[in-house]
Design an enzyme around this catalytic site. Structure first.
Site, mmCIF file in Angstrom:
data_model
loop_
_atom_site.group_PDB
_atom_site.id
_atom_site.type_symbol
_atom_site.label_atom_id
_atom_site.label_comp_id
_atom_site.label_asym_id
_atom_site.label_seq_id
_atom_site.Cartn_x
_atom_site.Cartn_y
_atom_site.Cartn_z
ATOM 1 N N GLU A 107 -38.919 13.043 -7.253
ATOM 2 C CA GLU A 107 -39.722 13.964 -6.984
ATOM 3 C C GLU A 107 -41.062 13.893 -6.167
ATOM 4 O O GLU A 107 -41.266 14.824 -5.258
ATOM 5 C CB GLU A 107 -39.967 14.719 -8.254
ATOM 6 N N GLU A 127 -33.226 12.135 -15.828
ATOM 7 C CA GLU A 127 -33.897 12.718 -16.954
ATOM 8 C C GLU A 127 -32.884 13.396 -18.009
ATOM 9 O O GLU A 127 -33.301 13.158 -19.094
ATOM 10 C CB GLU A 127 -34.676 14.122 -16.458
HETATM 11 N N1 T1G Z 1 -41.863 4.980 -18.375
HETATM 12 C C1 T1G Z 1 -42.568 4.293 -19.202
HETATM 13 N N2 T1G Z 1 -42.192 2.851 -19.296
HETATM 14 C C2 T1G Z 1 -40.974 2.580 -18.589
HETATM 15 C C3 T1G Z 1 -40.359 3.363 -17.941
HETATM 16 C C4 T1G Z 1 -40.840 4.796 -17.792
HETATM 17 N N3 T1G Z 1 -40.499 5.740 -16.804
HETATM 18 N N4 T1G Z 1 -39.205 2.998 -17.031
HETATM 19 C C5 T1G Z 1 -39.224 1.620 -17.429
HETATM 20 N N5 T1G Z 1 -40.202 1.401 -18.570
HETATM 21 C C6 T1G Z 1 -40.609 0.064 -19.173
HETATM 22 C C7 T1G Z 1 -39.449 -0.355 -20.127
HETATM 23 O O1 T1G Z 1 -39.618 0.252 -21.377
HETATM 24 C C8 T1G Z 1 -39.561 -1.830 -20.236
HETATM 25 O O2 T1G Z 1 -40.694 -2.020 -20.931
HETATM 26 C C9 T1G Z 1 -40.164 -2.045 -18.899
HETATM 27 O O3 T1G Z 1 -40.468 -0.943 -18.261
HETATM 28 C C10 T1G Z 1 -39.089 -2.673 -17.707
HETATM 29 O O4 T1G Z 1 -37.781 -1.531 -18.013
HETATM 30 C C11 T1G Z 1 -41.162 15.208 -14.704
HETATM 31 C C12 T1G Z 1 -40.171 13.906 -17.088
HETATM 32 C C13 T1G Z 1 -36.490 1.831 -13.993
HETATM 33 C C14 T1G Z 1 -34.184 1.320 -13.752
HETATM 34 O O5 T1G Z 1 -35.581 7.871 -16.925
HETATM 35 O O6 T1G Z 1 -34.079 3.546 -15.903
HETATM 36 O O7 T1G Z 1 -39.696 11.466 -14.587
HETATM 37 O O8 T1G Z 1 -39.462 -3.196 -22.745
HETATM 38 O O9 T1G Z 1 -36.415 -3.192 -19.184
HETATM 39 O O10 T1G Z 1 -33.780 -3.292 -16.516
HETATM 40 O O11 T1G Z 1 -39.084 14.989 -13.773
HETATM 41 O O12 T1G Z 1 -36.272 1.200 -16.708
HETATM 42 O O13 T1G Z 1 -40.596 -4.634 -20.969
HETATM 43 O O14 T1G Z 1 -42.019 -3.158 -22.623
HETATM 44 O O15 T1G Z 1 -35.445 -1.050 -18.269
HETATM 45 O O16 T1G Z 1 -35.211 -3.618 -14.583
HETATM 46 C C15 T1G Z 1 -37.353 9.541 -15.536
HETATM 47 C C16 T1G Z 1 -36.208 4.890 -16.889
HETATM 48 C C17 T1G Z 1 -38.361 9.809 -16.544
HETATM 49 C C18 T1G Z 1 -36.308 5.661 -15.558
HETATM 50 C C19 T1G Z 1 -35.824 -0.631 -14.544
HETATM 51 N N6 T1G Z 1 -37.180 7.947 -15.194
HETATM 52 N N7 T1G Z 1 -36.331 3.613 -16.430
HETATM 53 O O17 T1G Z 1 -34.670 -1.246 -15.316
HETATM 54 O O18 T1G Z 1 -36.085 -2.991 -16.735
HETATM 55 S S1 T1G Z 1 -38.649 11.205 -16.793
HETATM 56 C C20 T1G Z 1 -36.242 7.122 -15.938
HETATM 57 C C21 T1G Z 1 -34.939 2.866 -16.287
HETATM 58 C C22 T1G Z 1 -39.350 12.100 -15.680
HETATM 59 C C23 T1G Z 1 -40.139 14.151 -14.675
HETATM 60 C C24 T1G Z 1 -39.630 13.408 -15.591
HETATM 61 C C25 T1G Z 1 -35.241 1.478 -15.902
HETATM 62 C C26 T1G Z 1 -35.394 0.996 -14.325
HETATM 63 P P1 T1G Z 1 -40.783 -3.372 -21.909
HETATM 64 P P2 T1G Z 1 -36.549 -2.111 -18.203
HETATM 65 P P3 T1G Z 1 -34.881 -2.702 -15.613
#
Ligand code: T1G
Length: 680
Positions: A107, A127
Site C-alpha cells: 500500500e 491481509e
Molecule cells: N509484523 C510483525 N512481525 C512480523 C511481520 C509483521 N507484519 N512479519 C514478520 N514478522 C516477524 C515474524 O513474527 C518473525 O518474528 C520475523 O518477523 C521473521 O518472520 C493496513 C493491516 C515477510 C514473508 O501479512 O508473510 O499490513 O519469530 O519467520 O519466513 O493493510 O514474515 O523471528 O520473532 O515469517 O522470512 C500484512 C506477514 C500485515 C506479512 C518473511 N503483512 N509476514 O517470511 O520470516 S497486515 C503480512 C510474512 C497489514 C494493512 C494491514 C513473512 C515474510 P520471530 P518469518 P520469513
C-alpha cells in the site's frame, strides 16, 4: 530513540531508508519517520524527487502485526494517513522494492508514484490470511493500477505475485537488474520533472466499464475455497466499491469493512495463528549456539505411499535420496508413483519437465540397506509394527556412519523403544510426516528422551528447507495429533451406536469448518487401516464394514457409498449394519443433538490436549493448534483446538465434559476454575 527512518541526499534526489529488522514492519516509529521524510522533501526546493527503500531482507512487509490491539496501532499517524501523505507529495516518489512488499508495504508502494523492483521481489496483500483486508487504500489503488481481476485474486486469496508478473500488469514500472538503490535513483532522476505526478487514486482507466459479472464469477469460482472464512467476501466487496464509487467514498467503505473484520473473532484467531506458526519453530531447552548437523544426503527405507512422498520433499529441495525396498517390483512401483506425482504437478504448470527430471535425477533406488552407509539422515517408513521397526533400526545401527541421524516415520509407536534398539539413541528421533507426505505441510518432530539437542535443531532447520511446518512432540502414543484424534474417533463410533448417523456427525464437523467429518475421513484414509484382517472377528461397526470389503473410497464403499466420481451418499447397507449392531449390543437408539456431538467429539479433543500439555508432550498450547490446522484441516479462522477452547471458554467445556461423564484433565479444570486461558 533513533528513528528507523533516515534520509540522505543524492544530488537532488532524497533517499528515504527504513531500517527496522527483521522485516521493516510499519510500526508506529516507521510511520512517523516516513511522514517526516515526505514533509522534508516537500519543504526543500533542492529536492526534485524521492526514493523510498529498505535495508535488510525485505521492503516493508506490512503493518506491524504485533502492534494490533495495542494503542500503538492506533497512534497517529496511522497507515491510511501515511499513504495519503506520500501520494500527495508534490515531488515524484519512487518505491524501490526487494524481498516481499506485502500488505501495508504494498500500500505504501501503491501510494508512491512509481515502483521499481528486482526480479526476485514478491508483491502481495496477504491481509485476508490474517482475517483482514488491505486497510490503507490497497483495495482502492490496487485495482486502479493492476486491474480488477488481478486485484481480486491478490486480495481475496492473499497469494503474492512475482515482480515479473507485476511488471506485466503495470504494478511495477521497471524491473531492476543489478544494484537496486542506484538504479532507483537513476529512475527518479528520469521522472523528476514529470508533472502532475501520477497518483494511483486518480486513475480510472482500469476500473471504468468493468462488468459486475467479474465479481459474481469470481465468487462462484472460489466458493469452495472461501467456505467458512469471512475476510474473502469483505475483500471482494471493497474492490467492488473501487469500481462503483469515487475514490474518497471507496476508501471510506474500505475502512468500514476493515474495522468490522478487525473486531471479529476470525481475525483474532488468524493473527494468533500467524505467531503460533512462528513460535512452533522455537525449541525449549536447547543450549544457545547449538549448531545443526549437515544434511547432504538422505536415505529412505520403504518406497510405499509414505516413503515415496517423504523422498519427494528432499528431491524437490535438491537433496539426493537413496530409497530402499525389499523387492524390485515394490521398488519400481514406488519410484513409478513418485515420477507420476511429479508429472501430475508439471501438468498443472507448477513444475517444469526439466525440474521433474532434475528431482528424479537425484533419486537412487536400491535393494541394499548397506547403500545407506554414507547418508547423513536415514528415515524409516516401513510397516507400522514395533518388532519390524526395531529390527530395521538394529541393522541401521551397524550400517549408518557415525553422526548420521536415524529417524522413524512412525505415527504412534514409542520412539524411545525404537531408539533403544540401537547403540546411539542420542541420534534417534521421530519424523512423523502426514499423508500425502509430499503435500501435507505438517511434520511432527518427536523428541526422544535421549535425542541430542543438535539432532533436534537439525530436524527443525531441515523442515523449513523442505517447506514443512515442524512441531516438537514428546514420546506418547500418537504424539500430539493422532493422540487427540483417538477420543474423537472413539466417541464418533459410540454416537453411531447410540442413535446418530455418519451423515449427522460428519455434518456437524463440516459445519464447524473441518474439511470433512470422522467417517468421511475414515473412508478417505481407508476403513481397513489398523484392521486385524480377520473377517470372522466382528467386534465393532468398522470390523463389520471391513469384513464385507467396505474399506472406503478405494473400494467405492465404506461408511458411505461412492459413485464413479467418488461422491459420497448415505448407505442403506451401513444403516442396516448399525441397526444390527445396536440389536446385538442391546442398544436402543435415541435422539442425539448437535451439541452432544460437539461435546463428545471436540470437547474431548481439548481435554486430551490439556493432558498433552500437563505431561509436557507439547511445548505450548499454540503448538497443538499448529498441528491441527496443518495436519488435520482444523479451520484456521478458529485458531486451533486450544485457541477455540479459550473462545468457547474452559468453564463451558468442563461443564460439557462433566455432563457427558468424562474425567476432566487437571489443567483444564484449573484453567476453568481460575478463569485462565490456554493461549493468551
Ligand atoms: N509484523 C510483525 N512481525 C512480523 C511481520 C509483521 N507484519 N512479519 C514478520 N514478522 C516477524 C515474524 O513474527 C518473525 O518474528 C520475523 O518477523 C521473521 O518472520 C493496513 C493491516 C515477510 C514473508 O501479512 O508473510 O499490513 O519469530 O519467520 O519466513 O493493510 O514474515 O523471528 O520473532 O515469517 O522470512 C500484512 C506477514 C500485515 C506479512 C518473511 N503483512 N509476514 O517470511 O520470516 S497486515 C503480512 C510474512 C497489514 C494493512 C494491514 C513473512 C515474510 P520471530 P518469518 P520469513
Amino acid at each position: 530513540m533513533t528513528s528507523p527512518i533516515s534520509t540522505r541526499r543524492h544530488g537532488d534526489i532524497l533517499i528515504v531508508t527504513s531500517n527496522n529488522p527483521p522485516v521493516n514492519a510499519l510500526g508506529h516509529a516507521v510511520r512517523e519517520g516516513l511522514v517526516k521524510a515526505i514533509e522534508e522533501a516537500d519543504g526543500d526546493d533542492q529536492v526534485k524527487a524521492v526514493v523510498i527503500r529498505c535495508e535488510g531482507q525485505t521492503f516493508f512487509a506490512g503493518a506491524d502485526i504485533s502492534e494490533f490491539g495495542t494503542p500503538k496501532s492506533f497512534a497517529p499517524p496511522m497507515l491510511p494517513q501515511v499513504v495519503d501523505i506520500i501520494e500527495n507529495c508534490t515531488k515524484p516518489v519512487v518505491a524501490a522494492i526487494h524481498g516481499t512488499a506485502f500488505g501495508g508495504g504494498l500500500e505504501v508502494a501503491l501510494a508512491c508514484h512509481y515502483r521499481v523492483a528486482v526480479p526476485s521481489a514478491k508483491l502481495g496483500v496477504p491481509e485476508v490470511k490474517l482475517g483482514l483486508l488491505p486497510g490503507a487504500g490497497g483495495t482502492q489503488r490496487l485495482p486502479r493500477v493492476a486491474g480488477v481481476a488481478k486485484a481480486l485474486d491478490m486480495a481475496a486469496t492473499g497469494n503474492p505475485i512475482g515482480a515479473k508478473e507485476a511488471h506485466e500488469v503495470g504494478l511495477v514500472d521497471r524491473l531492476i537488474e543489478g544494484d537496486l538503490e542506484s538504479h532507483a535513483v537513476a529512475f527518479a532522476d528520469e521522472v523528476k520533472e514529470v508533472r502532475p505526478v501520477p497518483r494511483a487514486s486518480e486513475r480510472t482507466d482500469k476500473i471504468e466499464g468493468v462488468d459486475s459479472s467479474v465479481f459474481a464469477d469470481f465468487r462462484k469460482a472460489n466458493a469452495r475455497k472461501f467456505r467458512g472464512f469471512d475476510a474473502p467476501e469483505y475483500n471482494i466487496q471493497a474492490i467492488e466499491a473501487a469500481v462503483s464509487k469515487p475514490y474518497a467514498e471507496g476508501v471510506q467503505e474500505e475502512r468500514r469493512l476493515f474495522m468490522e473484520l478487525m473486531s471479529g473473532t476470525q481475525a483474532r484467531a488468524q493473527q494468533y495463528f500467524f505467531f503460533a506458526e512462528r513460535k512452533a519453530a522455537k525449541i525449549d531447552g536447547i543450549p544457545e549456539g547449538t549448531s545443526p548437523r549437515e544434511i547432504r544426503k538422505v536415505g529412505v527405507i520403504g518406497a510405499g505411499t509414505m516413503g515415496g512422498g517423504i523422498s519427494m520433499n528432499f528431491l524437490s529441495a535438491g537433496i539426493p535420496v537413496t530409497i530402499v525396498e525389499m523387492q524390485q517390483e515394490a521398488l519400481d512401483r514406488g519410484t513409478g508413483v513418485m515420477r507420476k506425482n511429479y508429472e501430475a504437478t508439471a501438468a498443472k504448470g507448477r513444475m517444469t519437465p526439466e525440474q521433474v527430471e532434475k528431482a528424479m535425477g537425484l533419486l537412487t533406488p536400491t535393494l541394499k540397506l548397506e547403500d545407506l552407509a554414507d547418508c547423513d539422515l536415514i528415515i524409516e517408513a516401513v510397516f507400522e509394527n514395533m518388532d519390524i521397526k526395531k529390527e530395521v533400526f538394529g541393522k541401521l545401527d551397524r550400517i549408518a556412519k557415525p553422526g548420521a541421524i536415524l529417524a522413524s516415520n512412525t505415527s504412534y509407536l514409542n520412539v524411545d523403544e525404537i531408539a533403544a534398539s540401537t547403540s546411539r539413541p542420542e541420534d534417534v528421533l521421530g519424523l512423523h510426516f502426514f499423508s500425502p507426505a509430499n503435500v501435507m505441510k505438517l511434520l511432527e518432530v518427536v523428541r526422544g528422551a535421549k535425542t541430542a539437542p543438535d539432532v533436534l535443531v537439525t530436524a527443525m532447520q531441515l523442515a523449513k528447507k523442505i517447506r514443512k511446518v515442524a512441531v516438537v512432540a514428546g514420546v506418547c502414543y500418537g504424539f500430539i495429533g493422532n493422540r487427540m484424534l483417538m477420543p474423537r474417533q472413539i466417541e464418533a463410533n459410540k454416537l453411531l451406536l447410540e442413535g446418530a448417523t455418519p451423515e449427522q456427525i460428519d455434518r456437524v464437523h463440516v459445519e464447524f469448518g473441518m474439511p470433512m467429518g470422522p467417517f468421511q475421513m475414515a473412508d478417505l484414509a481407508g476403513v481397513d487401516i489398523g484392521w486385524h484382517r480377520d473377517p470372522s472377528r466382528i467386534e465393532n461397526i468398522r470390523d463389520a464394514l471391513c469384513a464385507i470389503d467396505r474399506w472406503g473410497q478405494k473400494k467405492g464403499a465404506g461408511f458411505y457409498d461412492y459413485d464413479e466420481k467418488r461422491r459420497p451418499s448415505p448407505s442403506p447397507k451401513v444403516q442396516e449394519i448399525i441397526e444390527e449392531f445396536r440389536a446385538r449390543e442391546g442398544v436402543t437408539p435415541r435422539e442425539i443433538d448437535d451439541q452432544e456431538i460437539i461435546d463428545r467429539t471436540l470437547y474431548t479433543m481439548v481435554n486430551e490436549g490439556a493432558k498433552i500439555l500437563e505431561e509436557g508432550m507439547a511445548q505450548r498450547a499454540s503448538d497443538i493448534d499448529v498441528v491441527w490446522v496443518y495436519g488435520y484441516g482444523w479451520p484456521v479462522y478458529r485458531g486451533g483446538p486450544m485457541f477455540w477452547a479459550d473462545t468457547e471458554g474452559p468453564a463451558k467445556i468442563v461443564e460439557g465434559l462433566k455432563r457427558r461423564g468424562f474425567d476432566v484433565a487437571d489443567l483444564l479444570a484449573r484453567k476453568a476454575e481460575a478463569g485462565e486461558k490456554f493461549t493468551r
